[in-house]
Design a protein around this motif. Structure first.
Motif, PDB file in Angstrom:
ATOM      1  N   GLU A  99      24.054  68.405  44.483  1.00  0.00           N
ATOM      2  CA  GLU A  99      23.106  68.864  43.457  1.00  0.00           C
ATOM      3  C   GLU A  99      21.670  68.777  43.975  1.00  0.00           C
ATOM      4  O   GLU A  99      20.876  69.686  43.786  1.00  0.00           O
ATOM      5  CB  GLU A  99      23.266  68.023  42.189  1.00  0.00           C
ATOM      6  CG  GLU A  99      22.358  68.464  41.061  1.00  0.00           C
ATOM      7  CD  GLU A  99      22.546  67.612  39.821  1.00  0.00           C
ATOM      8  OE1 GLU A  99      21.571  66.938  39.445  1.00  0.00           O
ATOM      9  OE2 GLU A  99      23.654  67.616  39.254  1.00  0.00           O
ATOM     10  N   GLU A 100      21.334  67.666  44.643  1.00  0.00           N
ATOM     11  CA  GLU A 100      19.994  67.513  45.202  1.00  0.00           C
ATOM     12  C   GLU A 100      19.731  68.568  46.264  1.00  0.00           C
ATOM     13  O   GLU A 100      18.641  69.129  46.344  1.00  0.00           O
ATOM     14  CB  GLU A 100      19.813  66.112  45.790  1.00  0.00           C
ATOM     15  CG  GLU A 100      19.695  65.025  44.750  1.00  0.00           C
ATOM     16  CD  GLU A 100      19.585  63.638  45.378  1.00  0.00           C
ATOM     17  OE1 GLU A 100      19.729  63.495  46.601  1.00  0.00           O
ATOM     18  OE2 GLU A 100      19.357  62.696  44.611  1.00  0.00           O
ATOM     19  N   ALA A 101      20.739  68.847  47.100  1.00  0.00           N
ATOM     20  CA  ALA A 101      20.585  69.862  48.142  1.00  0.00           C
ATOM     21  C   ALA A 101      20.351  71.241  47.519  1.00  0.00           C
ATOM     22  O   ALA A 101      19.510  72.003  47.991  1.00  0.00           O
ATOM     23  CB  ALA A 101      21.825  69.881  49.042  1.00  0.00           C
ATOM     24  N   GLU A 102      21.096  71.549  46.440  1.00  0.00           N
ATOM     25  CA  GLU A 102      20.910  72.832  45.765  1.00  0.00           C
ATOM     26  C   GLU A 102      19.538  72.913  45.120  1.00  0.00           C
ATOM     27  O   GLU A 102      18.877  73.956  45.192  1.00  0.00           O
ATOM     28  CB  GLU A 102      22.016  73.027  44.716  1.00  0.00           C
ATOM     29  CG  GLU A 102      23.385  73.276  45.316  1.00  0.00           C
ATOM     30  CD  GLU A 102      24.509  73.242  44.271  1.00  0.00           C
ATOM     31  OE1 GLU A 102      24.237  72.939  43.087  1.00  0.00           O
ATOM     32  OE2 GLU A 102      25.648  73.528  44.648  1.00  0.00           O
ATOM     33  N   ASP A 103      19.108  71.814  44.479  1.00  0.00           N
ATOM     34  CA  ASP A 103      17.779  71.785  43.862  1.00  0.00           C
ATOM     35  C   ASP A 103      16.692  72.000  44.915  1.00  0.00           C
ATOM     36  O   ASP A 103      15.757  72.772  44.707  1.00  0.00           O
ATOM     37  CB  ASP A 103      17.531  70.451  43.149  1.00  0.00           C
ATOM     38  CG  ASP A 103      18.324  70.310  41.863  1.00  0.00           C
ATOM     39  OD1 ASP A 103      18.860  71.331  41.378  1.00  0.00           O
ATOM     40  OD2 ASP A 103      18.406  69.178  41.350  1.00  0.00           O
ATOM     41  N   LEU A 104      16.840  71.318  46.052  1.00  0.00           N
ATOM     42  CA  LEU A 104      15.852  71.440  47.115  1.00  0.00           C
ATOM     43  C   LEU A 104      15.832  72.868  47.659  1.00  0.00           C
ATOM     44  O   LEU A 104      14.763  73.453  47.874  1.00  0.00           O
ATOM     45  CB  LEU A 104      16.148  70.444  48.242  1.00  0.00           C
ATOM     46  CG  LEU A 104      15.141  70.391  49.386  1.00  0.00           C
ATOM     47  CD1 LEU A 104      13.739  70.098  48.862  1.00  0.00           C
ATOM     48  CD2 LEU A 104      15.550  69.339  50.400  1.00  0.00           C
ATOM     49  N   MET A 141      12.733  63.635  44.518  1.00  0.00           N
ATOM     50  CA  MET A 141      11.404  63.694  43.927  1.00  0.00           C
ATOM     51  C   MET A 141      10.350  63.701  45.031  1.00  0.00           C
ATOM     52  O   MET A 141       9.379  64.461  44.976  1.00  0.00           O
ATOM     53  CB  MET A 141      11.174  62.518  42.989  1.00  0.00           C
ATOM     54  CG  MET A 141       9.820  62.550  42.319  1.00  0.00           C
ATOM     55  SD  MET A 141       9.420  61.021  41.513  1.00  0.00           S
ATOM     56  CE  MET A 141       9.210  59.973  42.933  1.00  0.00           C
ATOM     57  N   GLN A 142      10.555  62.884  46.044  1.00  0.00           N
ATOM     58  CA  GLN A 142       9.623  62.829  47.158  1.00  0.00           C
ATOM     59  C   GLN A 142       9.571  64.178  47.875  1.00  0.00           C
ATOM     60  O   GLN A 142       8.496  64.671  48.213  1.00  0.00           O
ATOM     61  CB  GLN A 142      10.037  61.722  48.123  1.00  0.00           C
ATOM     62  CG  GLN A 142       9.038  61.463  49.223  1.00  0.00           C
ATOM     63  CD  GLN A 142       9.473  60.295  50.101  1.00  0.00           C
ATOM     64  OE1 GLN A 142      10.653  59.975  50.204  1.00  0.00           O
ATOM     65  NE2 GLN A 142       8.508  59.656  50.718  1.00  0.00           N
ATOM     66  N   ALA A 143      10.730  64.788  48.061  1.00  0.00           N
ATOM     67  CA  ALA A 143      10.789  66.105  48.704  1.00  0.00           C
ATOM     68  C   ALA A 143      10.065  67.146  47.854  1.00  0.00           C
ATOM     69  O   ALA A 143       9.344  68.001  48.386  1.00  0.00           O
ATOM     70  CB  ALA A 143      12.237  66.520  48.937  1.00  0.00           C
ATOM     71  N   GLN A 144      10.235  67.078  46.532  1.00  0.00           N
ATOM     72  CA  GLN A 144       9.555  68.025  45.640  1.00  0.00           C
ATOM     73  C   GLN A 144       8.045  67.865  45.749  1.00  0.00           C
ATOM     74  O   GLN A 144       7.312  68.845  45.825  1.00  0.00           O
ATOM     75  CB  GLN A 144       9.992  67.811  44.189  1.00  0.00           C
ATOM     76  CG  GLN A 144      11.385  68.268  43.887  1.00  0.00           C
ATOM     77  CD  GLN A 144      11.804  67.913  42.471  1.00  0.00           C
ATOM     78  OE1 GLN A 144      11.201  67.065  41.817  1.00  0.00           O
ATOM     79  NE2 GLN A 144      12.868  68.558  42.006  1.00  0.00           N
ATOM     80  N   GLN A 145       7.583  66.604  45.741  1.00  0.00           N
ATOM     81  CA  GLN A 145       6.149  66.369  45.818  1.00  0.00           C
ATOM     82  C   GLN A 145       5.594  66.816  47.168  1.00  0.00           C
ATOM     83  O   GLN A 145       4.510  67.392  47.242  1.00  0.00           O
ATOM     84  CB  GLN A 145       5.830  64.903  45.552  1.00  0.00           C
ATOM     85  CG  GLN A 145       6.038  64.521  44.104  1.00  0.00           C
ATOM     86  CD  GLN A 145       5.788  63.061  43.829  1.00  0.00           C
ATOM     87  OE1 GLN A 145       5.874  62.224  44.713  1.00  0.00           O
ATOM     88  NE2 GLN A 145       5.479  62.744  42.580  1.00  0.00           N
ATOM     89  N   GLU A 146       6.337  66.583  48.234  1.00  0.00           N
ATOM     90  CA  GLU A 146       5.888  67.014  49.548  1.00  0.00           C
ATOM     91  C   GLU A 146       5.874  68.530  49.644  1.00  0.00           C
ATOM     92  O   GLU A 146       4.947  69.111  50.221  1.00  0.00           O
ATOM     93  CB  GLU A 146       6.773  66.390  50.627  1.00  0.00           C
ATOM     94  CG  GLU A 146       6.517  64.911  50.786  1.00  0.00           C
ATOM     95  CD  GLU A 146       7.558  64.211  51.643  1.00  0.00           C
ATOM     96  OE1 GLU A 146       7.312  63.051  51.998  1.00  0.00           O
ATOM     97  OE2 GLU A 146       8.595  64.812  51.956  1.00  0.00           O
ATOM     98  N   ALA A 147       6.890  69.188  49.074  1.00  0.00           N
ATOM     99  CA  ALA A 147       6.915  70.652  49.069  1.00  0.00           C
ATOM    100  C   ALA A 147       5.742  71.194  48.259  1.00  0.00           C
ATOM    101  O   ALA A 147       5.097  72.179  48.654  1.00  0.00           O
ATOM    102  CB  ALA A 147       8.240  71.162  48.495  1.00  0.00           C
ATOM    103  N   PHE A 148       5.443  70.545  47.151  1.00  0.00           N
ATOM    104  CA  PHE A 148       4.303  70.943  46.327  1.00  0.00           C
ATOM    105  C   PHE A 148       3.006  70.806  47.122  1.00  0.00           C
ATOM    106  O   PHE A 148       2.189  71.723  47.171  1.00  0.00           O
ATOM    107  CB  PHE A 148       4.249  70.082  45.056  1.00  0.00           C
ATOM    108  CG  PHE A 148       2.975  70.224  44.285  1.00  0.00           C
ATOM    109  CD1 PHE A 148       2.027  69.228  44.296  1.00  0.00           C
ATOM    110  CD2 PHE A 148       2.716  71.365  43.537  1.00  0.00           C
ATOM    111  CE1 PHE A 148       0.854  69.351  43.594  1.00  0.00           C
ATOM    112  CE2 PHE A 148       1.545  71.503  42.825  1.00  0.00           C
ATOM    113  CZ  PHE A 148       0.611  70.490  42.859  1.00  0.00           C
ATOM    114  N   MET A 149       2.829  69.658  47.780  1.00  0.00           N
ATOM    115  CA  MET A 149       1.609  69.439  48.547  1.00  0.00           C
ATOM    116  C   MET A 149       1.516  70.432  49.708  1.00  0.00           C
ATOM    117  O   MET A 149       0.443  70.948  50.010  1.00  0.00           O
ATOM    118  CB  MET A 149       1.556  68.005  49.080  1.00  0.00           C
ATOM    119  CG  MET A 149       1.320  66.965  48.002  1.00  0.00           C
ATOM    120  SD  MET A 149      -0.162  67.281  47.021  1.00  0.00           S
ATOM    121  CE  MET A 149      -1.417  67.119  48.274  1.00  0.00           C
TER     122      MET A 149
END
Length: 184
Positions: free
Chosen positions: A161-166, A130-138
C-alpha cells in the motif's frame, strides 16, 4: 479528528482597525497570526461592504513575516506563483499547493497522534511514507533541489500500500511538474 469550530470572526472598521467579535477588543495582524498559529481559523470581513478580506490579510501577514527574514517560501516558488497569476487560463498551481499542504497536514496529524500515544517516531506505522511524501513535496517545491537529500537515499516503502501510495504521489508530482513546465 476533532470537529472544526466556527472561524474567529473579525470585523474591519472604516478606520482599518480590526475588531475581534469573540473577545470584544481590537486586534493587530500579529494577534491574528497568533490565533492562526494556535490552530484557529479566522474570517475577516469589512463591516461597511461585507467583503471577505481574509485572503488579503493572510497575504499581508505572510509578506510581513517574509520581510522580517522569516523566509519560508523560496524565491523560485514565489516566482512560480507570480507566473501562475500572469499566465492565461486555469493554473494547476493552486490545486497543487492545496494538495501538497493537505498531504503535509495529514502527515503532521499522524505524527502528532503517534507521538501522543508515546510511540517512538521511527517505529511509527507509515513514518517512512510520510517522510517520503514530505521529501517529494520539498523536492517539487524547490525544483528538485532539496538540501541533504538525494534520490538514492529515498526510503523503501514497507508495505504494498505504501509503495502504491508513493508511486501515485510521484506520478501526480511528475504530471504537475510537466504542466508547470508547459506553462512557463
Amino acid at each position: 479528528m476533532t470537529e472544526k469550530s466556527a472561524p474567529l470572526f473579525i470585523k474591519r472598521y472604516a478606520s482599518r482597525r480590526l475588531y475581534n467579535t469573540e473577545t470584544s477588543d481590537y486586534v493587530t495582524l500579529e494577534d491574528i497570526s497568533g490565533f492562526i498559529r494556535d490552530g484557529r481559523e479566522v474570517q475577516i470581513v469589512d463591516l461597511k461592504t461585507g467583503d471577505d478580506l481574509t485572503r488579503q490579510y493572510l497575504l499581508q501577514i505572510i509578506a510581513e513575516h517574509e520581510s522580517r527574514g522569516d523566509n519560508v517560501l523560496p524565491t523560485d516558488v514565489l516566482t512560480d506563483l507570480v507566473r501562475s497569476y500572469m499566465g492565461g487560463g486555469a493554473s494547476v498551481v493552486p490545486q497543487f499547493l492545496q494538495t501538497s499542504f493537505d498531504m503535509l497536514r495529514e502527515g503532521q496529524s499522524k505524527v502528532i497522534e503517534n507521538v501522543s500515544a508515546m510511540n517512538p517516531m521511527t517505529k511509527m506505522p507509515g513514518f517512512e511514507m510520510m517522510q517520503a511524501q514530505q521529501e517529494a513535496f520539498m523536492k517539487a517545491m524547490t525544483g528538485g533541489i532539496t538540501p541533504g537529500w538525494s534520490a538514492s537515499e529515498e526510503p523503501e516503502p514497507e508495505t504494498k500500500e505504501e509503495a502504491e501510495d508513493l508511486a501515485t504521489i510521484k506520478k501526480q508530482l511528475a504530471e504537475l511538474q510537466a504542466k508547470l513546465s508547459k506553462m512557463s
